[in-house]
Design a protein around this motif. Structure first.
Motif, PDB file in Angstrom:
ATOM      1  N   GLU A   1     -39.304  53.534 -25.573  1.00 52.11           N
ATOM      2  CA  GLU A   1     -38.202  52.798 -26.136  1.00 52.11           C
ATOM      3  C   GLU A   1     -38.096  52.441 -27.533  1.00 52.11           C
ATOM      4  O   GLU A   1     -37.098  52.316 -28.264  1.00 52.11           O
ATOM      5  CB  GLU A   1     -38.611  51.194 -25.433  1.00 52.11           C
ATOM      6  CG  GLU A   1     -38.675  51.057 -24.034  1.00 52.11           C
ATOM      7  CD  GLU A   1     -39.062  49.668 -23.450  1.00 52.11           C
ATOM      8  OE1 GLU A   1     -39.760  48.841 -24.545  1.00 52.11           O
ATOM      9  OE2 GLU A   1     -39.376  49.567 -22.541  1.00 52.11           O
ATOM     10  N   LEU A   2     -39.336  52.400 -28.127  1.00 51.41           N
ATOM     11  CA  LEU A   2     -39.391  52.409 -29.816  1.00 51.41           C
ATOM     12  C   LEU A   2     -38.891  53.520 -30.287  1.00 51.41           C
ATOM     13  O   LEU A   2     -38.060  53.555 -31.396  1.00 51.41           O
ATOM     14  CB  LEU A   2     -40.918  52.252 -30.179  1.00 51.41           C
ATOM     15  CG  LEU A   2     -41.404  50.710 -29.836  1.00 51.41           C
ATOM     16  CD1 LEU A   2     -42.822  50.521 -29.994  1.00 51.41           C
ATOM     17  CD2 LEU A   2     -40.514  49.492 -30.807  1.00 51.41           C
TER      18      LEU A   2
ATOM     19  N   GLU B   1     -34.974  53.237 -30.075  1.00 53.11           N
ATOM     20  CA  GLU B   1     -34.458  52.255 -30.962  1.00 53.11           C
ATOM     21  C   GLU B   1     -34.615  52.966 -32.477  1.00 53.11           C
ATOM     22  O   GLU B   1     -33.853  52.296 -33.391  1.00 53.11           O
ATOM     23  CB  GLU B   1     -35.453  51.182 -30.727  1.00 53.11           C
ATOM     24  CG  GLU B   1     -34.917  49.800 -31.691  1.00 53.11           C
ATOM     25  CD  GLU B   1     -35.579  48.434 -31.722  1.00 53.11           C
ATOM     26  OE1 GLU B   1     -35.256  47.553 -32.171  1.00 53.11           O
ATOM     27  OE2 GLU B   1     -36.463  48.382 -30.621  1.00 53.11           O
ATOM     28  N   ARG B   2     -35.731  53.655 -32.770  1.00 53.99           N
ATOM     29  CA  ARG B   2     -35.816  54.238 -34.318  1.00 53.99           C
ATOM     30  C   ARG B   2     -34.799  55.101 -34.354  1.00 53.99           C
ATOM     31  O   ARG B   2     -33.746  55.234 -35.495  1.00 53.99           O
ATOM     32  CB  ARG B   2     -36.925  54.884 -34.456  1.00 53.99           C
ATOM     33  CG  ARG B   2     -37.346  55.410 -35.743  1.00 53.99           C
ATOM     34  CD  ARG B   2     -38.712  56.102 -35.685  1.00 53.99           C
ATOM     35  NE  ARG B   2     -38.998  56.654 -37.074  1.00 53.99           N
ATOM     36  CZ  ARG B   2     -38.657  57.813 -37.425  1.00 53.99           C
ATOM     37  NH1 ARG B   2     -37.695  58.703 -36.364  1.00 53.99           N
ATOM     38  NH2 ARG B   2     -38.635  58.365 -38.702  1.00 53.99           N
TER      39      ARG B   2
ATOM     40  N   ARG C   1     -31.743  55.086 -33.117  1.00 50.09           N
ATOM     41  CA  ARG C   1     -30.441  54.065 -33.143  1.00 50.09           C
ATOM     42  C   ARG C   1     -30.290  53.480 -34.660  1.00 50.09           C
ATOM     43  O   ARG C   1     -29.313  53.660 -35.052  1.00 50.09           O
ATOM     44  CB  ARG C   1     -30.459  52.969 -32.291  1.00 50.09           C
ATOM     45  CG  ARG C   1     -29.109  52.208 -32.239  1.00 50.09           C
ATOM     46  CD  ARG C   1     -29.373  51.091 -31.384  1.00 50.09           C
ATOM     47  NE  ARG C   1     -30.300  50.115 -31.323  1.00 50.09           N
ATOM     48  CZ  ARG C   1     -30.457  49.233 -32.530  1.00 50.09           C
ATOM     49  NH1 ARG C   1     -29.354  48.932 -33.340  1.00 50.09           N
ATOM     50  NH2 ARG C   1     -31.337  48.348 -32.568  1.00 50.09           N
ATOM     51  N   LEU C   2     -31.585  53.178 -34.933  1.00 49.76           N
ATOM     52  CA  LEU C   2     -31.409  52.611 -36.395  1.00 49.76           C
ATOM     53  C   LEU C   2     -31.488  53.486 -37.605  1.00 49.76           C
ATOM     54  O   LEU C   2     -30.900  52.951 -38.703  1.00 49.76           O
ATOM     55  CB  LEU C   2     -32.714  51.421 -36.636  1.00 49.76           C
ATOM     56  CG  LEU C   2     -32.780  50.266 -35.757  1.00 49.76           C
ATOM     57  CD1 LEU C   2     -34.304  49.824 -35.601  1.00 49.76           C
ATOM     58  CD2 LEU C   2     -31.822  49.440 -36.304  1.00 49.76           C
TER      59      LEU C   2
ATOM     60  N   GLN D   1     -35.135  46.236 -39.920  1.00 51.22           N
ATOM     61  CA  GLN D   1     -35.779  46.280 -38.356  1.00 51.22           C
ATOM     62  C   GLN D   1     -36.506  47.556 -38.161  1.00 51.22           C
ATOM     63  O   GLN D   1     -37.257  47.749 -37.511  1.00 51.22           O
ATOM     64  CB  GLN D   1     -34.471  46.056 -37.553  1.00 51.22           C
ATOM     65  CG  GLN D   1     -34.630  46.053 -36.057  1.00 51.22           C
ATOM     66  CD  GLN D   1     -33.470  45.508 -35.418  1.00 51.22           C
ATOM     67  OE1 GLN D   1     -32.489  45.489 -35.768  1.00 51.22           O
ATOM     68  NE2 GLN D   1     -33.867  45.582 -34.052  1.00 51.22           N
TER      69      GLN D   1
ATOM     70  N   VAL E   1     -39.835  48.467 -36.396  1.00 51.25           N
ATOM     71  CA  VAL E   1     -39.803  49.448 -35.158  1.00 51.25           C
ATOM     72  C   VAL E   1     -40.911  50.569 -35.641  1.00 51.25           C
ATOM     73  O   VAL E   1     -41.694  51.153 -34.844  1.00 51.25           O
ATOM     74  CB  VAL E   1     -38.651  50.152 -34.917  1.00 51.25           C
ATOM     75  CG1 VAL E   1     -38.747  51.338 -33.927  1.00 51.25           C
ATOM     76  CG2 VAL E   1     -37.706  48.802 -34.336  1.00 51.25           C
TER      77      VAL E   1
END
Length: 166
Positions: A44-45, A48-49, A51-52, A63, A67
């Motif tokens: 998940e992380l 998310e990383r 995406r960011l 953010q 993360v």
């Protein structure tokens, strides 16, 4: 001095000041479910990383730092994980992964599963193997009475049953 010569922040030098999460000094014993939870959290992380990374806004950069800090923690927990198969243990004594049914002096019956530190969730009866309650229960047998040392005062618990890992 004119504002024309003052560098505006682009988020690169913004630091939330939060340190990395501390890693427990205890061995990182995990149940099969606990290891799966750690691996899922890393996935998940990581997503998310990714995406960011493409977002250049100041908020996204802050953010991203959070993360990455969490990802360092969970990566370390997966690497240091010591999988324990509680199903391979006998059910005559309380052990890591067992579910224990206890009764206190007032007749209240509770069930606790002894799990790894990251898997612990007291609201769902999952307690860390290094917690004072788990320490009191470990290696006891059904029928034993153990003393749970608590800040609010010691509590006697009678072990009613030891159930296999679920």
């Amino acid at each position: 001095m004119s504002r024309a010569f003052v560098k505006e922040t682009d988020g690169e030098d913004l630091d939330d000041g939060a340190p990395d999460r501390p890693v427990s000094p205890h061995p990182n014993y995990v149940t099969p479910a606990g290891l799966a939870q750690l691996q899922a959290r890393v996935a998940e992380l990581t997503a998310e990383r990714q995406r960011l990374l493409g977002d250049e806004s100041v908020g996204a950069k802050q953010q991203l730092r959070r993360v990455e800090r969490e990802l360092r923690y969970y990566d370390e927990r997966v690497v240091s994980a010591i999988p324990v198969d509680p199903a391979a243990r006998s059910g005559d004594r309380v052990h890591f992964g067992a579910t224990v049914e206890v009764e206190d002096e007032a007749g209240n019956v509770q069930r606790y599963s002894i799990v790894g530190e990251d898997e612990a969730d007291a609201a769902h009866g999952k307690i860390s193997w290094v917690s004072p309650l788990a320490r009191a229960l470990l290696n006891a047998e059904a029928g034993d009475t153990v003393t749970w040392k608590r800040p609010a005062g010691d509590k006697e618990l009678h072990i009613l049953a030891i159930h296999p890992y679920r």
